[in-house]
Design a protein around this motif. Structure first.
Motif, PDB file in Angstrom:
ATOM      1  N   ALA A  21       0.830  -1.205   0.000  1.00  0.00           N
ATOM      2  CA  ALA A  21       0.000   0.000   0.000  1.00  0.00           C
ATOM      3  C   ALA A  21       0.861   1.250   0.000  1.00  0.00           C
ATOM      4  O   ALA A  21       0.478   2.288  -0.553  1.00  0.00           O
ATOM      5  N   GLY A  22       2.045   1.145   0.605  1.00  0.00           N
ATOM      6  CA  GLY A  22       2.940   2.299   0.624  1.00  0.00           C
ATOM      7  C   GLY A  22       3.387   2.720  -0.761  1.00  0.00           C
ATOM      8  O   GLY A  22       3.627   3.898  -1.026  1.00  0.00           O
ATOM      9  N   ALA A  23       3.511   1.751  -1.673  1.00  0.00           N
ATOM     10  CA  ALA A  23       3.902   2.074  -3.045  1.00  0.00           C
ATOM     11  C   ALA A  23       2.815   2.881  -3.739  1.00  0.00           C
ATOM     12  O   ALA A  23       3.093   3.808  -4.505  1.00  0.00           O
ATOM     13  N   VAL A  24       1.555   2.535  -3.470  1.00  0.00           N
ATOM     14  CA  VAL A  24       0.436   3.298  -4.024  1.00  0.00           C
ATOM     15  C   VAL A  24       0.439   4.711  -3.472  1.00  0.00           C
ATOM     16  O   VAL A  24       0.246   5.692  -4.199  1.00  0.00           O
ATOM     17  N   ALA A  25       0.673   4.834  -2.175  1.00  0.00           N
ATOM     18  CA  ALA A  25       0.687   6.151  -1.538  1.00  0.00           C
ATOM     19  C   ALA A  25       1.795   7.028  -2.091  1.00  0.00           C
ATOM     20  O   ALA A  25       1.629   8.242  -2.231  1.00  0.00           O
ATOM     21  N   GLY A  81      -2.617  12.624   6.141  1.00  0.00           N
ATOM     22  CA  GLY A  81      -1.718  11.563   6.573  1.00  0.00           C
ATOM     23  C   GLY A  81      -1.633  11.457   8.086  1.00  0.00           C
ATOM     24  O   GLY A  81      -1.661  10.352   8.645  1.00  0.00           O
ATOM     25  N   ALA A  82      -1.555  12.613   8.773  1.00  0.00           N
ATOM     26  CA  ALA A  82      -1.455  12.591  10.230  1.00  0.00           C
ATOM     27  C   ALA A  82      -2.725  12.040  10.871  1.00  0.00           C
ATOM     28  O   ALA A  82      -2.663  11.218  11.796  1.00  0.00           O
ATOM     29  N   SER A 125      -5.424   4.859  12.206  1.00  0.00           N
ATOM     30  CA  SER A 125      -4.933   3.497  11.964  1.00  0.00           C
ATOM     31  C   SER A 125      -4.676   2.753  13.268  1.00  0.00           C
ATOM     32  O   SER A 125      -4.877   1.534  13.347  1.00  0.00           O
ATOM     33  N   TRP A 126      -4.252   3.482  14.290  1.00  0.00           N
ATOM     34  CA  TRP A 126      -3.980   2.813  15.564  1.00  0.00           C
ATOM     35  C   TRP A 126      -5.266   2.373  16.244  1.00  0.00           C
ATOM     36  O   TRP A 126      -5.266   1.405  17.012  1.00  0.00           O
ATOM     37  N   LEU A 156      -2.020   2.601   7.884  1.00  0.00           N
ATOM     38  CA  LEU A 156      -0.799   3.174   8.446  1.00  0.00           C
ATOM     39  C   LEU A 156       0.290   3.301   7.381  1.00  0.00           C
ATOM     40  O   LEU A 156       0.983   4.323   7.309  1.00  0.00           O
ATOM     41  N   ASP A 157       0.438   2.276   6.538  1.00  0.00           N
ATOM     42  CA  ASP A 157       1.459   2.334   5.490  1.00  0.00           C
ATOM     43  C   ASP A 157       1.151   3.433   4.475  1.00  0.00           C
ATOM     44  O   ASP A 157       2.051   4.141   4.013  1.00  0.00           O
ATOM     45  N   LEU A 158      -0.123   3.573   4.118  1.00  0.00           N
ATOM     46  CA  LEU A 158      -0.526   4.641   3.201  1.00  0.00           C
ATOM     47  C   LEU A 158      -0.207   6.007   3.792  1.00  0.00           C
ATOM     48  O   LEU A 158       0.358   6.881   3.126  1.00  0.00           O
TER      49      LEU A 158
END
Length: 434
Positions: free
Chosen positions: A277-281, A301-302, A308-309, A329-331
Motif C-alpha cells: 500500500a505504501g507504493a500506491v501512496a 496523513g497525520a 490506523s492505531w 498506516l502504510d498509506l
C-alpha cells in the motif's frame, strides 16, 4: 530545451557532454530505471532478516551473534547517511552512483563467500553502508526533474524503495529454500553488477555545485538543520512518522505469534505484503505535491495515522481490522514522507544531497526510537499499550505540524477533535465488547 545552468553545472577539468533530457525532465524509462535501482540498493540491506536462523546454524553462530547481522546493517546504513550521502553535492553523480553499486556487488560477494560469522558481519556492515546509494538516487531524480513534475518523479522512484524493502525478504526466503541462504547474495551481486553497467549507460552526467571540501561538506549538513526551518520541521515530522511505522512492524510479530493468532513465521512474513500500500501512496502523494497540496497530504496523513492505531487496537481480535490498520498506516506514513521530500527538495537545489542526509538521519533515528519504545511498551502493556504509543506519536506529529501553521490551527484543531472522538468511540466499542 536544454537543461539550465543551475541544474547542470559544468564538470571540472573537462567538458564531457551531458546526455540530453526533455523539457519536462527525465524520460519515463529513466525514471523507472532509477526506481528499480533504488529498490535493488535498499533490498540489499534486508536479505538477511528472514534467514538469520539458517545462517546461524550454517556458520555455527549463537542466536545473539546472528542478531548482530541486523544491528551492523543498521549501523552501516546510519554511517552511510552521514558520511556518503552528502557526496552527491560534491562529486559527479553518475560516477558516484555507479561506483557505489559496483562496491555493493563486491560486498554482497563477500557475504556470499563468508566462511564464518566475523566475515559475514563485515560484508553485512559494508552492504548497509553502501545501500544509501538509494538515497543518493532520490535527490538525483529530483535534480533531473522539472519543478512541475518533481513530486511525480520522486513518488515513482520512492515506489521502488518501498517495493525493494517489501520484496527483499520474500525473495531471499524463496531462493534460500531452493539453493541455500548464500544464493540470494550471489544473485543480488550479479544483479548489482548488471545494474552498474546499465546505469552508466543510461544516466546523464550531473555534477553537484558544492565547492566545499569534504570536511566542510559534512559540517554544512548539520548547519542546514539550523538554517532551514522547513527542513527542521519536516525532519521532526518524518522522524515521528517513521517512529509510528517502526512501532507497528517491531511489535506486530509478537501479536501474530501470540495466543490470539498463533501464526508461524512464514505466515507472519506474508503480512508484510500488505505494505505494498505504501507504493500506491508514494505515487499519489507525489502527484498531489506537484499540485501544491502538500499541506492537505500532511493533514490527511497525520489523521490517518491516528485512526490506523484505532483499527490496529481492534485488530487484536479481528484480522480484517488488523489488516485494514496496517494498510492505512502504510498509506499514511508514505504519504507524509513523500510530502516532506517534495518540500525539502525545493529549498536549496545545490544542497539536495546534504538536505537528504540531514532529513534521512533524523528519519532513521525516529525508526530506531520507535523500535526501542515498542519493545519496552509491549513487554509492560502488551498490544494495547503499543497502540496507545503509536497514537501518541501520530498525534505529536499532527501537533508539531500545527504549531508551525498558525493560520490553519482551526482546521487542525477540528482534525484533532475528530481523531480524538474516533479513538474514544473505538475505546468504547472495545470496552463494551461489541
Amino acid at each position: 530545451m536544454a537543461p539550465s545552468a543551475a541544474q547542470q553545472p559544468p564538470l571540472h577539468n573537462a567538458a564531457p557532454k551531458v546526455r540530453p533530457r526533455t523539457a519536462d525532465g527525465p524520460g519515463r524509462g529513466t525514471v523507472l530505471l532509477m526506481s528499480a535501482a533504488v529498490g535493488l540498493c535498499v533490498a540489499a540491506n534486508y536479505y538477511a532478516q528472514p534467514l538469520l536462523d539458517t545462517i546461524a546454524r550454517d556458520l555455527g553462530m549463537t542466536a545473539t551473534s546472528a542478531s548482530l547481522v541486523v544491528t551492523v546493517a543498521q549501523v552501516g546504513y546510519a554511517l552511510g547517511l552521514v558520511l556518503l550521502l552528502p557526496l552527491g553535492d560534491l562529486l559527479e553523480r553518475r560516477r558516484l552512483v555507479c561506483g557505489l553499486t559496483l562496491a555493493t556487488s563486491i560486498s554482497l560477494v563477500l557475504t556470499a563467500i563468508a566462511p564464518n560469522g566475523a566475515l559475514l558481519l563485515v560484508g553485512t556492515a559494508l552492504t548497509g553502508l553502501l545501500s544509501v546509494t538509494a538515497q543518493i538516487l532520490v535527490p538525483f531524480a529530483a535534480d533531473l526533474a522539472s519543478p512541475r513534475q518533481r513530486g511525480r518523479v520522486v513518488g515513482t522512484v520512492m515506489t521502488g524503495l518501498v517495493l525493494g524493502m517489501l520484496l527483499a525478504r520474500t525473495a531471499s526466503g524463496a531462493l534460500a529454500t531452493t539453493g541455500g541462504w548464500r544464493t540470494i547474495y550471489w544473485v543480488a551481486a550479479l544483479a548489482m553488477l548488471v545494474l552498474t553497467a546499465v546505469l552508466h549507460r543510461a544516466l546523464p552526467q550531473f555534477r553537484g555545485t558544492a565547492a566545499s571540501s569534504y570536511p566542510e561538506l559534512i559540517r554544512s549538513t548539520a548547519r542546514l538543520l539550523v538554517e532551514e526551518p522547513v527542513l527542521r520541521v519536516r525532519a521532526v515530522i518524518g522522524m515521528l512518522a517513521f517512529a509510528c511505522f517502526s512501532v507497528l512492524w517491531t511489535s506486530l510479530a509478537f501479536l501474530l505469534s501470540g495466543p490470539g493468532f498463533g501464526w508461524s513465521e512464514d505466515e507472519i512474513g506474508l503480512v508484510g505484503l500488505f505494505g505494498a500500500a505504501g507504493a500506491v501512496a508514494a505515487q499519489l502523494a507525489g502527484r498531489l505535491a506537484d499540485r501544491g497540496l502538500t499541506t492537505h497530504t500532511t493533514i490527511v496523513g497525520a489523521v490517518a495515522l491516528i485512526a490506523s492505531w484505532g483499527l490496529l487496537l481492534l485488530g487484536a481480535h479481528h484480522l480484517v481490522l488488523l489488516i485494514a490498520g496496517i494498510v492505512l498506516l502504510d498509506l499514511a506514513h508514505q504519504g507524509v514522507h513523500i510530502a516532506n521530500q517534495s518540500l525539502i527538495y525545493a529549498l536549496r537545489p545545490e544542497a539536495r544531497g546534504r538536505i537528504t542526509s540531514a532529513y534521512m538521519t533524523c528519519y532513521f533515528a525516529g525508526g530506531a526510537i520507535g523500535s526501542a519504545l515498542a519493545g519496552a511498551v509491549h513487554a509492560r502493556a502488551g498490544w494495547g499499550g503499543v497502540c496507545v504509543l503509536g497514537a501518541v506519536l501520530a498525534t505529536g506529529l499532527l501537533l508539531v505540524w500545527a504549531v508551525t501553521r498558525r493560520p490553519e490551527l482551526r482546521a487542525v484543531a477540528s482534525a484533532v477533535l475528530m481523531a480524538a472522538g474516533l479513538l474514544a468511540l473505538i475505546a468504547a466499542v472495545v470496552r463494551l465488547g461489541i
